[in-house]
Motif scaffolding. Structure first.
Motif, PDB file in Angstrom:
ATOM      1  N   GLU A  80      38.130  38.904  34.827  1.00 22.97           N
ATOM      2  CA  GLU A  80      37.327  39.942  35.462  1.00 22.97           C
ATOM      3  C   GLU A  80      36.797  39.469  36.817  1.00 22.97           C
ATOM      4  OE1 GLU A  80      34.353  41.077  32.601  1.00 22.97           O
ATOM      5  OE2 GLU A  80      35.883  41.630  31.127  1.00 22.97           O
ATOM      6  N   LEU A  81      36.367  38.212  36.892  1.00 25.55           N
ATOM      7  CA  LEU A  81      35.904  37.653  38.161  1.00 25.55           C
ATOM      8  C   LEU A  81      37.031  37.634  39.190  1.00 25.55           C
ATOM      9  CD1 LEU A  81      33.797  34.602  36.887  1.00 25.55           C
ATOM     10  CD2 LEU A  81      32.908  36.715  37.919  1.00 25.55           C
ATOM     11  N   PHE A  82      38.206  37.232  38.740  1.00 25.96           N
ATOM     12  CA  PHE A  82      39.389  37.205  39.615  1.00 25.96           C
ATOM     13  C   PHE A  82      39.680  38.589  40.177  1.00 25.96           C
ATOM     14  CE2 PHE A  82      43.876  38.543  38.895  1.00 25.96           C
ATOM     15  CZ  PHE A  82      44.366  38.234  40.155  1.00 25.96           C
ATOM     16  N   ALA A  83      39.732  39.580  39.298  1.00 22.87           N
ATOM     17  CA  ALA A  83      40.059  40.939  39.731  1.00 22.87           C
ATOM     18  C   ALA A  83      39.020  41.458  40.721  1.00 22.87           C
ATOM     19  CB  ALA A  83      40.158  41.862  38.520  1.00 22.87           C
ATOM     20  N   ASP A  84      37.767  41.209  40.439  1.00 24.62           N
ATOM     21  CA  ASP A  84      36.702  41.661  41.326  1.00 24.62           C
ATOM     22  C   ASP A  84      36.822  40.995  42.700  1.00 24.62           C
ATOM     23  OD1 ASP A  84      34.490  43.538  41.211  1.00 24.62           O
ATOM     24  OD2 ASP A  84      33.182  41.821  41.545  1.00 24.62           O
ATOM     25  N   ALA A  85      37.067  39.697  42.718  1.00 21.71           N
ATOM     26  CA  ALA A  85      37.212  38.975  43.987  1.00 21.71           C
ATOM     27  C   ALA A  85      38.417  39.504  44.773  1.00 21.71           C
ATOM     28  CB  ALA A  85      37.338  37.476  43.740  1.00 21.71           C
ATOM     29  N   LEU A  86      39.507  39.779  44.088  1.00 19.34           N
ATOM     30  CA  LEU A  86      40.707  40.259  44.759  1.00 19.34           C
ATOM     31  C   LEU A  86      40.480  41.639  45.373  1.00 19.34           C
ATOM     32  CD1 LEU A  86      43.726  39.642  45.361  1.00 19.34           C
ATOM     33  CD2 LEU A  86      44.248  40.996  43.306  1.00 19.34           C
ATOM     34  N   ILE A  87      39.961  42.562  44.598  1.00 17.37           N
ATOM     35  CA  ILE A  87      39.735  43.915  45.100  1.00 17.37           C
ATOM     36  C   ILE A  87      38.705  43.906  46.223  1.00 17.37           C
ATOM     37  CG2 ILE A  87      38.938  46.241  44.512  1.00 17.37           C
ATOM     38  CD1 ILE A  87      41.774  45.438  43.407  1.00 17.37           C
ATOM     39  N   HIS A  88      37.664  43.108  46.078  1.00 21.39           N
ATOM     40  CA  HIS A  88      36.646  43.045  47.130  1.00 21.39           C
ATOM     41  C   HIS A  88      37.156  42.348  48.393  1.00 21.39           C
ATOM     42  CE1 HIS A  88      33.742  45.162  44.906  1.00 21.39           C
ATOM     43  NE2 HIS A  88      33.398  44.186  44.083  1.00 21.39           N
ATOM     44  N   THR A  89      38.208  41.541  48.277  1.00 17.64           N
ATOM     45  CA  THR A  89      38.842  40.978  49.471  1.00 17.64           C
ATOM     46  C   THR A  89      39.411  42.109  50.317  1.00 17.64           C
ATOM     47  OG1 THR A  89      39.352  38.891  48.367  1.00 17.64           O
ATOM     48  CG2 THR A  89      40.679  39.446  50.303  1.00 17.64           C
ATOM     49  N   TRP A  90      40.059  43.047  49.649  1.00 14.66           N
ATOM     50  CA  TRP A  90      40.595  44.215  50.360  1.00 14.66           C
ATOM     51  C   TRP A  90      39.452  45.037  50.961  1.00 14.66           C
ATOM     52  CZ3 TRP A  90      40.181  49.522  49.919  1.00 14.66           C
ATOM     53  CH2 TRP A  90      41.107  50.268  50.660  1.00 14.66           C
ATOM     54  N   ARG A 110      40.659  31.118  41.939  1.00 11.98           N
ATOM     55  CA  ARG A 110      40.431  30.245  43.098  1.00 11.98           C
ATOM     56  C   ARG A 110      41.117  30.820  44.332  1.00 11.98           C
ATOM     57  NH1 ARG A 110      43.779  27.307  45.317  1.00 11.98           N
ATOM     58  NH2 ARG A 110      45.133  27.146  43.503  1.00 11.98           N
ATOM     59  N   ARG A 111      42.345  31.256  44.174  1.00 11.67           N
ATOM     60  CA  ARG A 111      43.087  31.814  45.310  1.00 11.67           C
ATOM     61  C   ARG A 111      42.466  33.124  45.803  1.00 11.67           C
ATOM     62  NH1 ARG A 111      49.121  31.682  43.180  1.00 11.67           N
ATOM     63  NH2 ARG A 111      49.378  33.140  44.919  1.00 11.67           N
ATOM     64  N   ALA A 112      41.968  33.947  44.881  1.00 17.10           N
ATOM     65  CA  ALA A 112      41.303  35.193  45.293  1.00 17.10           C
ATOM     66  C   ALA A 112      40.036  34.876  46.088  1.00 17.10           C
ATOM     67  CB  ALA A 112      40.990  36.054  44.074  1.00 17.10           C
ATOM     68  N   LEU A 113      39.277  33.892  45.634  1.00 14.88           N
ATOM     69  CA  LEU A 113      38.082  33.487  46.383  1.00 14.88           C
ATOM     70  C   LEU A 113      38.453  32.926  47.751  1.00 14.88           C
ATOM     71  CD1 LEU A 113      35.874  31.827  43.603  1.00 14.88           C
ATOM     72  CD2 LEU A 113      35.488  34.030  44.753  1.00 14.88           C
ATOM     73  N   ASP A 114      39.542  32.167  47.817  1.00 21.87           N
ATOM     74  CA  ASP A 114      39.995  31.643  49.108  1.00 21.87           C
ATOM     75  C   ASP A 114      40.352  32.793  50.060  1.00 21.87           C
ATOM     76  OD1 ASP A 114      39.679  29.043  48.190  1.00 21.87           O
ATOM     77  OD2 ASP A 114      41.830  28.695  47.877  1.00 21.87           O
ATOM     78  N   GLY A 115      41.013  33.818  49.521  1.00 26.10           N
ATOM     79  CA  GLY A 115      41.367  34.981  50.342  1.00 26.10           C
ATOM     80  C   GLY A 115      40.142  35.706  50.846  1.00 26.10           C
ATOM     81  N   PHE A 116      39.151  35.859  49.973  1.00 20.24           N
ATOM     82  CA  PHE A 116      37.903  36.495  50.397  1.00 20.24           C
ATOM     83  C   PHE A 116      37.233  35.653  51.473  1.00 20.24           C
ATOM     84  CE2 PHE A 116      33.456  37.644  50.283  1.00 20.24           C
ATOM     85  CZ  PHE A 116      33.488  39.018  50.129  1.00 20.24           C
ATOM     86  N   GLY A 117      37.176  34.354  51.238  1.00 18.81           N
ATOM     87  CA  GLY A 117      36.552  33.450  52.206  1.00 18.81           C
ATOM     88  C   GLY A 117      37.222  33.493  53.561  1.00 18.81           C
ATOM     89  N   SER A 118      38.544  33.596  53.587  1.00 15.01           N
ATOM     90  CA  SER A 118      39.238  33.643  54.887  1.00 15.01           C
ATOM     91  C   SER A 118      38.865  34.906  55.650  1.00 15.01           C
ATOM     92  CB  SER A 118      40.749  33.530  54.709  1.00 15.01           C
ATOM     93  OG  SER A 118      41.286  34.692  54.117  1.00 15.01           O
ATOM     94  N   ARG A 119      38.687  36.030  54.948  1.00 15.34           N
ATOM     95  CA  ARG A 119      38.249  37.262  55.620  1.00 15.34           C
ATOM     96  C   ARG A 119      36.780  37.161  56.019  1.00 15.34           C
ATOM     97  NH1 ARG A 119      42.751  37.697  52.515  1.00 15.34           N
ATOM     98  NH2 ARG A 119      44.102  39.448  53.067  1.00 15.34           N
ATOM     99  N   LEU A 120      35.978  36.533  55.175  1.00 11.87           N
ATOM    100  CA  LEU A 120      34.551  36.393  55.462  1.00 11.87           C
ATOM    101  C   LEU A 120      34.327  35.634  56.774  1.00 11.87           C
ATOM    102  CD1 LEU A 120      31.607  36.756  54.621  1.00 11.87           C
ATOM    103  CD2 LEU A 120      31.843  34.706  53.196  1.00 11.87           C
ATOM    104  N   HIS A 121      35.155  34.641  57.032  1.00 11.77           N
ATOM    105  CA  HIS A 121      35.025  33.873  58.275  1.00 11.77           C
ATOM    106  C   HIS A 121      35.325  34.718  59.515  1.00 11.77           C
ATOM    107  CE1 HIS A 121      34.096  29.728  57.139  1.00 11.77           C
ATOM    108  NE2 HIS A 121      34.676  30.028  55.998  1.00 11.77           N
ATOM    109  N   LEU A 122      35.895  35.890  59.336  1.00 12.21           N
ATOM    110  CA  LEU A 122      36.208  36.780  60.457  1.00 12.21           C
ATOM    111  C   LEU A 122      35.089  37.776  60.771  1.00 12.21           C
ATOM    112  CD1 LEU A 122      39.903  37.627  59.492  1.00 12.21           C
ATOM    113  CD2 LEU A 122      39.108  35.895  61.135  1.00 12.21           C
ATOM    114  N   VAL A 123      34.075  37.840  59.901  1.00 15.61           N
ATOM    115  CA  VAL A 123      32.997  38.810  60.100  1.00 15.61           C
ATOM    116  C   VAL A 123      32.207  38.430  61.353  1.00 15.61           C
ATOM    117  CG1 VAL A 123      30.880  39.815  59.136  1.00 15.61           C
ATOM    118  CG2 VAL A 123      32.832  39.327  57.632  1.00 15.61           C
ATOM    119  N   MET A 124      32.095  39.404  62.243  1.00 15.01           N
ATOM    120  CA  MET A 124      31.336  39.212  63.476  1.00 15.01           C
ATOM    121  C   MET A 124      29.871  39.563  63.224  1.00 15.01           C
ATOM    122  SD  MET A 124      33.859  38.302  65.359  1.00 15.01           S
ATOM    123  CE  MET A 124      33.421  38.421  67.068  1.00 15.01           C
TER     124      MET A 124
END
Length: 189
Positions: free
Chosen positions: A118-128, A10-24
């Motif tokens: 595996e989903l967690f790890a993928d979400a975390l790495i893709h956040t970066w 959940r936290r990894a998805l939240d991190g991805f989502g916070s970056r996603l909101h920055l996409v221009m």
């Protein structure tokens, strides 16, 4: 693992989502550290995974699900698609029995807990990956990095053999844990 994997996911998805909101608007076609993936393709990948999670944790097979989600699922509002899919995925991993269910993945059956990891790890790495692509802050949650590094130490060889990660990158001995984790995934931190 030192953190409940459902919370980590959940936290990894939240991190991805916070970056996603920055996409221009002009950043969707930028390249990411994932070879041949634009920002849009990366986001679509994560939304696809989110959509698969409830199905696979409910016992469906990849064959039964693949035609449904192996396409562009972002539509005209990628952020909304991500948010809706993330909510469904998080609900699925917190459902009773999710971690002890059997997920039928392309490479074989695994317990739900391993699938969620595996989903967690993928979400975390893709956040970066996303942060790097759009020039956002790319520091990841240190607790999530530690949890991912602990799990990935045992899983890395399987990922490498499957060809889903690039070759390990060399880093200095004094590199921080995030840099070492990214290098293990074939990323240049």
């Amino acid at each position: 693992m030192m953190i409940d994997i459902r919370d980590a996911y959940r936290r990894a998805l939240d991190g991805f989502g916070s970056r996603l909101h920055l996409v221009m608007d002009d950043q969707w076609e930028l390249t990411t550290p994932c070879v041949d993936w634009s920002v849009r393709v990366l986001v679509n990948h994560l939304v696809n995974e989110n959509l698969w999670a409830p199905e696979l944790l409910a016992g469906r097979t990849v064959t039964e699900v693949s035609d449904t989600y192996e396409r562009d699922v972002l539509g005209d509002d990628a952020i909304k698609a991500f948010e809706v899919s993330s909510q469904a995925a998080v609900q699925a991993v917190y459902a009773e029995g999710a971690l002890t269910s059997v997920a039928h993945l392309p490479f074989g059956d695994v317990l739900g807990e391993e699938y969620v990891t595996e989903l967690f790890a993928d979400a975390l790495i893709h956040t970066w990956d996303l942060a790097r692509a759009i020039g956002a802050v790319d520091r990841l949650d240190p607790e999530l990095v530690a949890a991912c590094a602990e799990w990935f130490a045992a899983a890395k060889e399987g990922y490498h053999q499957a060809g889903v990660i690039a070759d390990h990158r060399n880093v200095p001995d004094d590199a921080d844990q995030q840099t070492r984790l990214l290098a293990a995934w074939g990323r240049r931190g």
